[in-house]
Structures are given as structure tokens and as C-alpha cells.
Write a protein that holds these residues in place. Structure first.
Motif, PDB file in Angstrom:
ATOM      1  N   VAL A  51       0.861  -1.187   0.000  1.00  0.00           N
ATOM      2  CA  VAL A  51       0.000   0.000   0.000  1.00  0.00           C
ATOM      3  C   VAL A  51       0.892   1.230   0.000  1.00  0.00           C
ATOM      4  CG1 VAL A  51      -1.714   1.330   1.315  1.00  0.00           C
ATOM      5  CG2 VAL A  51      -1.906  -1.168   1.161  1.00  0.00           C
ATOM      6  N   HIS A  52       0.658   2.145  -0.935  1.00  0.00           N
ATOM      7  CA  HIS A  52       1.451   3.365  -1.038  1.00  0.00           C
ATOM      8  C   HIS A  52       0.540   4.551  -0.729  1.00  0.00           C
ATOM      9  CE1 HIS A  52       4.676   5.765  -3.451  1.00  0.00           C
ATOM     10  NE2 HIS A  52       4.336   6.351  -2.331  1.00  0.00           N
ATOM     11  N   VAL A  53       0.876   5.294   0.317  1.00  0.00           N
ATOM     12  CA  VAL A  53       0.113   6.492   0.673  1.00  0.00           C
ATOM     13  C   VAL A  53       0.979   7.689   0.315  1.00  0.00           C
ATOM     14  CG1 VAL A  53      -1.062   7.745   2.518  1.00  0.00           C
ATOM     15  CG2 VAL A  53      -1.006   5.241   2.564  1.00  0.00           C
ATOM     16  N   GLY A  54       0.491   8.529  -0.584  1.00  0.00           N
ATOM     17  CA  GLY A  54       1.253   9.684  -1.051  1.00  0.00           C
ATOM     18  C   GLY A  54       1.437  10.742   0.022  1.00  0.00           C
ATOM     19  N   ALA A  55       2.344  11.679  -0.251  1.00  0.00           N
ATOM     20  CA  ALA A  55       2.695  12.721   0.714  1.00  0.00           C
ATOM     21  C   ALA A  55       1.485  13.550   1.117  1.00  0.00           C
ATOM     22  CB  ALA A  55       3.780  13.620   0.121  1.00  0.00           C
ATOM     23  N   ASN A  56       1.476  13.942   2.379  1.00  0.00           N
ATOM     24  CA  ASN A  56       0.489  14.876   2.947  1.00  0.00           C
ATOM     25  C   ASN A  56      -0.955  14.392   2.864  1.00  0.00           C
ATOM     26  OD1 ASN A  56       2.543  16.799   3.600  1.00  0.00           O
ATOM     27  ND2 ASN A  56       2.643  17.252   1.409  1.00  0.00           N
ATOM     28  N   SER A  57      -1.155  13.078   2.813  1.00  0.00           N
ATOM     29  CA  SER A  57      -2.522  12.561   2.844  1.00  0.00           C
ATOM     30  C   SER A  57      -2.926  12.270   4.285  1.00  0.00           C
ATOM     31  CB  SER A  57      -2.639  11.288   2.004  1.00  0.00           C
ATOM     32  OG  SER A  57      -2.562  11.628   0.628  1.00  0.00           O
ATOM     33  N   VAL A  58      -4.218  12.383   4.567  1.00  0.00           N
ATOM     34  CA  VAL A  58      -4.757  12.068   5.890  1.00  0.00           C
ATOM     35  C   VAL A  58      -5.659  10.857   5.725  1.00  0.00           C
ATOM     36  CG1 VAL A  58      -6.197  12.894   7.800  1.00  0.00           C
ATOM     37  CG2 VAL A  58      -4.667  14.484   6.596  1.00  0.00           C
ATOM     38  N   VAL A  59      -5.374   9.801   6.493  1.00  0.00           N
ATOM     39  CA  VAL A  59      -6.098   8.541   6.329  1.00  0.00           C
ATOM     40  C   VAL A  59      -6.777   8.169   7.647  1.00  0.00           C
ATOM     41  CG1 VAL A  59      -5.866   6.080   5.776  1.00  0.00           C
ATOM     42  CG2 VAL A  59      -4.440   7.769   4.583  1.00  0.00           C
TER      43      VAL A  59
ATOM     44  N   SER B 124     -13.206  15.710  -5.722  1.00  0.00           N
ATOM     45  CA  SER B 124     -13.590  16.172  -4.402  1.00  0.00           C
ATOM     46  C   SER B 124     -15.076  16.524  -4.444  1.00  0.00           C
ATOM     47  CB  SER B 124     -12.753  17.399  -4.034  1.00  0.00           C
ATOM     48  OG  SER B 124     -13.205  17.947  -2.830  1.00  0.00           O
ATOM     49  N   PRO B 125     -15.969  15.696  -3.963  1.00  0.00           N
ATOM     50  CA  PRO B 125     -15.679  14.403  -3.317  1.00  0.00           C
ATOM     51  C   PRO B 125     -15.246  13.353  -4.346  1.00  0.00           C
ATOM     52  CG  PRO B 125     -18.050  14.671  -3.570  1.00  0.00           C
ATOM     53  CD  PRO B 125     -17.409  15.978  -4.021  1.00  0.00           C
ATOM     54  N   GLY B 126     -14.522  12.350  -3.847  1.00  0.00           N
ATOM     55  CA  GLY B 126     -14.021  11.298  -4.732  1.00  0.00           C
ATOM     56  C   GLY B 126     -15.155  10.531  -5.383  1.00  0.00           C
TER      57      GLY B 126
ATOM     58  N   ILE C 284     -12.207  11.488  -0.073  1.00  0.00           N
ATOM     59  CA  ILE C 284     -13.158  10.373  -0.003  1.00  0.00           C
ATOM     60  C   ILE C 284     -14.015  10.588   1.245  1.00  0.00           C
ATOM     61  CG2 ILE C 284     -13.410   7.871   0.279  1.00  0.00           C
ATOM     62  CD1 ILE C 284     -12.213   8.582  -2.435  1.00  0.00           C
ATOM     63  N   PRO C 285     -15.339  10.746   1.074  1.00  0.00           N
ATOM     64  CA  PRO C 285     -16.195  10.978   2.245  1.00  0.00           C
ATOM     65  C   PRO C 285     -16.203   9.778   3.196  1.00  0.00           C
ATOM     66  CG  PRO C 285     -17.372  11.422   0.170  1.00  0.00           C
ATOM     67  CD  PRO C 285     -16.089  10.737  -0.185  1.00  0.00           C
ATOM     68  N   PRO C 286     -16.524  10.011   4.479  1.00  0.00           N
ATOM     69  CA  PRO C 286     -16.592   8.905   5.437  1.00  0.00           C
ATOM     70  C   PRO C 286     -17.534   7.801   4.970  1.00  0.00           C
ATOM     71  CG  PRO C 286     -16.762  11.013   6.574  1.00  0.00           C
ATOM     72  CD  PRO C 286     -16.805  11.309   5.100  1.00  0.00           C
ATOM     73  N   ASN C 287     -17.237   6.575   5.401  1.00  0.00           N
ATOM     74  CA  ASN C 287     -18.079   5.393   5.158  1.00  0.00           C
ATOM     75  C   ASN C 287     -18.192   4.986   3.688  1.00  0.00           C
ATOM     76  OD1 ASN C 287     -18.808   5.224   7.987  1.00  0.00           O
ATOM     77  ND2 ASN C 287     -20.046   7.035   7.574  1.00  0.00           N
ATOM     78  N   THR C 288     -17.299   5.482   2.835  1.00  0.00           N
ATOM     79  CA  THR C 288     -17.318   5.099   1.424  1.00  0.00           C
ATOM     80  C   THR C 288     -16.685   3.713   1.286  1.00  0.00           C
ATOM     81  OG1 THR C 288     -17.054   7.411   0.785  1.00  0.00           O
ATOM     82  CG2 THR C 288     -16.523   5.782  -0.894  1.00  0.00           C
TER      83      THR C 288
ATOM     84  N   LYS D 178      -1.186  11.880  -3.519  1.00  0.00           N
ATOM     85  CA  LYS D 178      -0.744  12.948  -2.616  1.00  0.00           C
ATOM     86  C   LYS D 178      -1.939  13.810  -2.228  1.00  0.00           C
ATOM     87  CE  LYS D 178       3.712  13.548  -4.932  1.00  0.00           C
ATOM     88  NZ  LYS D 178       3.651  13.158  -6.338  1.00  0.00           N
ATOM     89  N   ASN D 179      -1.850  14.421  -1.041  1.00  0.00           N
ATOM     90  CA  ASN D 179      -2.840  15.411  -0.573  1.00  0.00           C
ATOM     91  C   ASN D 179      -4.273  14.879  -0.582  1.00  0.00           C
ATOM     92  OD1 ASN D 179      -0.719  17.384  -0.448  1.00  0.00           O
ATOM     93  ND2 ASN D 179      -0.890  17.542  -2.671  1.00  0.00           N
ATOM     94  N   CYS D 180      -4.446  13.616  -0.244  1.00  0.00           N
ATOM     95  CA  CYS D 180      -5.795  13.037  -0.195  1.00  0.00           C
ATOM     96  C   CYS D 180      -6.321  13.061   1.234  1.00  0.00           C
ATOM     97  CB  CYS D 180      -5.774  11.578  -0.671  1.00  0.00           C
ATOM     98  SG  CYS D 180      -5.401  11.426  -2.418  1.00  0.00           S
ATOM     99  N   VAL D 181      -7.633  13.020   1.354  1.00  0.00           N
ATOM    100  CA  VAL D 181      -8.261  12.821   2.657  1.00  0.00           C
ATOM    101  C   VAL D 181      -9.147  11.588   2.512  1.00  0.00           C
ATOM    102  CG1 VAL D 181      -9.837  13.753   4.397  1.00  0.00           C
ATOM    103  CG2 VAL D 181      -8.235  15.279   3.209  1.00  0.00           C
ATOM    104  N   ILE D 182      -8.839  10.561   3.302  1.00  0.00           N
ATOM    105  CA  ILE D 182      -9.624   9.326   3.271  1.00  0.00           C
ATOM    106  C   ILE D 182     -10.472   9.348   4.540  1.00  0.00           C
ATOM    107  CG2 ILE D 182      -9.557   6.811   3.145  1.00  0.00           C
ATOM    108  CD1 ILE D 182      -8.215   8.269   0.728  1.00  0.00           C
ATOM    109  N   GLY D 183     -11.781   9.533   4.371  1.00  0.00           N
ATOM    110  CA  GLY D 183     -12.690   9.738   5.505  1.00  0.00           C
ATOM    111  C   GLY D 183     -12.808   8.539   6.425  1.00  0.00           C
ATOM    112  N   LYS D 184     -13.359   8.801   7.602  1.00  0.00           N
ATOM    113  CA  LYS D 184     -13.517   7.780   8.632  1.00  0.00           C
ATOM    114  C   LYS D 184     -14.304   6.579   8.128  1.00  0.00           C
ATOM    115  CE  LYS D 184     -14.551  10.907  12.456  1.00  0.00           C
ATOM    116  NZ  LYS D 184     -14.600  12.083  11.758  1.00  0.00           N
TER     117      LYS D 184
END
Length: 189
Positions: free
Chosen positions: A98-106, A156-158, A141-145, A119-125
Motif C-alpha cells: 500500500v502506497h500512501v502519497g505525501a500529505n494525505s490524511v487517512v 472532491s468528493p471522490g 473520499i467521504p466517510p463510510n465510502t 498525494k494530498n488526499c483525505v480518506i474519511g472515517k
């Protein structure tokens, strides 16, 4: 042969299972984090293993498989929700390659094997990303997707963009192994 990616030997700690962790990464609650081996955690990454369900004993909060790359400045923290007034964290399980790009929040619940997050992604709860999926740069990516296997999401949204080829697993595996092989200490003169 691809060019090596050099790092300062004094900056990374290498474990006996081949994990390479930057001394400038923040690993909170390391007793609650499992690294599968040959995983790279880059400078400035934050992995929050200290956010866990209250109660006795150790709890695995975040587990990463083999050949994972956590990019510079990433934040990985377990998803949480409040249930009947109780605030609870839930474990995050991440597969191999699994590769998570720079500055992403997971804050995903589960990430399968052979997944690329840009890079720069937000993977929701509580997001679930199935095997061999890809998330484009700057995607939210919104939560619960639930991201299906072999699908590419971006925006955005993914949103679903296209199916990925059957060869995705081999391509991602070759890429993560190559990155790990090329990630080598710079021997100072």
C-alpha cells in the motif's frame, strides 16, 4: 535500473524486519502499531497508535502489511465514533503493498492489498478500500465510502472514474518492491 532514492543513514531507524522509520516521523503509541516488514515511514509522517479504545491490555490500533510506503507528512489515525455517549476508536487494518502519497490524511477502517493513495488526499472515517484500488492525487473520499476492487477514484468528493486493469496487482507490487529496493542509505564521505 531505476535511480536510487538516498536517505541519510542517521535519519532512519531500520528494524530487524526491514522497516525503515524516519526519526522525524511521529509514531505515537508504538506498542499498538504493527508493521509487517519492509515498510517505509517517511519524514514528518504521523501514525497515531495512541488513539485506542479505553480498557486494559494492548490493542492493535493500526496494522500495516509488508512493503507499505507512508509518504512525507501523512497522518494516519484510526477512525472513531461516539456510540451511546462513549467515544470509541476502531482499529485500522492496512494490507500489503500500500502506497500512501505525501500529505494525505487517512482514517480508513480497512485498506486492502496493492492500493495506491495519491498525494494530498483525505480518506474519511470508516472508509473501506478494496484490493488493487487507486485514489488520485488531491482526492477527498467521504466517510463510510466503500471503494470497490480494481477501481480508480478521483475528485472532491471522490467519485468512480474507471476500472483498473487486471494487471494492477503485479504493477503495484513491482512498484512498491522497487521503491523499497531503491530506498538506500547515503554513505556520507
Amino acid at each position: 535500473m531505476e535511480a536510487p532514492i538516498y536517505y541519510s543513514k542517521s535519519e532512519f531507524i531500520e528494524t530487524d524486519t526491514g522497516n525503515k522509520v524516519s526519526r522525524r516521523a511521529t509514531i505515537a503509541g508504538p506498542q499498538n502499531i504493527i508493521l509487517g516488514g519492509k515498510t517505509i515511514i517517511a519524514t514528518g509522517a504521523i501514525i497515531r497508535g495512541d488513539l485506542r479504545r479505553t480498557g486494559p491490555g494492548h490493542a492493535v490500533v493500526i496494522s500495516l502489511g509488508r512493503y507499505c510506503l507512508v509518504g512525507e507528512g501523512c497522518v494516519m489515525r484510526p477512525p472513531y465514533k461516539t456510540y451511546r455517549g462513549n467515544f470509541n476508536y476502531y482499529p485500522m487494518k492496512i494490507g500489503d503493498h500500500v502506497h500512501v502519497g505525501a500529505n494525505s490524511v487517512v482514517e480508513a477502517a480497512t485498506i486492502g492489498n496493492h492500493v495506491e493513495i495519491g498525494k494530498n488526499c483525505v480518506i474519511g472515517k470508516f472508509t473501506i478500500i478494496k484490493d488493487c484500488a487507486k485514489i488520485g492525487d488531491n482526492t477527498i473520499i467521504p466517510p463510510n465510502t466503500v471503494i470497490p476492487a480494481l477501481s480508480f477514484f478521483a475528485g472532491s468528493p471522490g467519485r468512480y472514474v474507471e476500472d483498473l486493469p487486471e494487471s494492477t496487482m503485479e504493477v503495484v507490487e513491482a512498484r512498491t518492491k522497487s521503491y523499497y529496493r531503491r530506498f538506500m542509505p547515503f554513505e556520507g564521505r
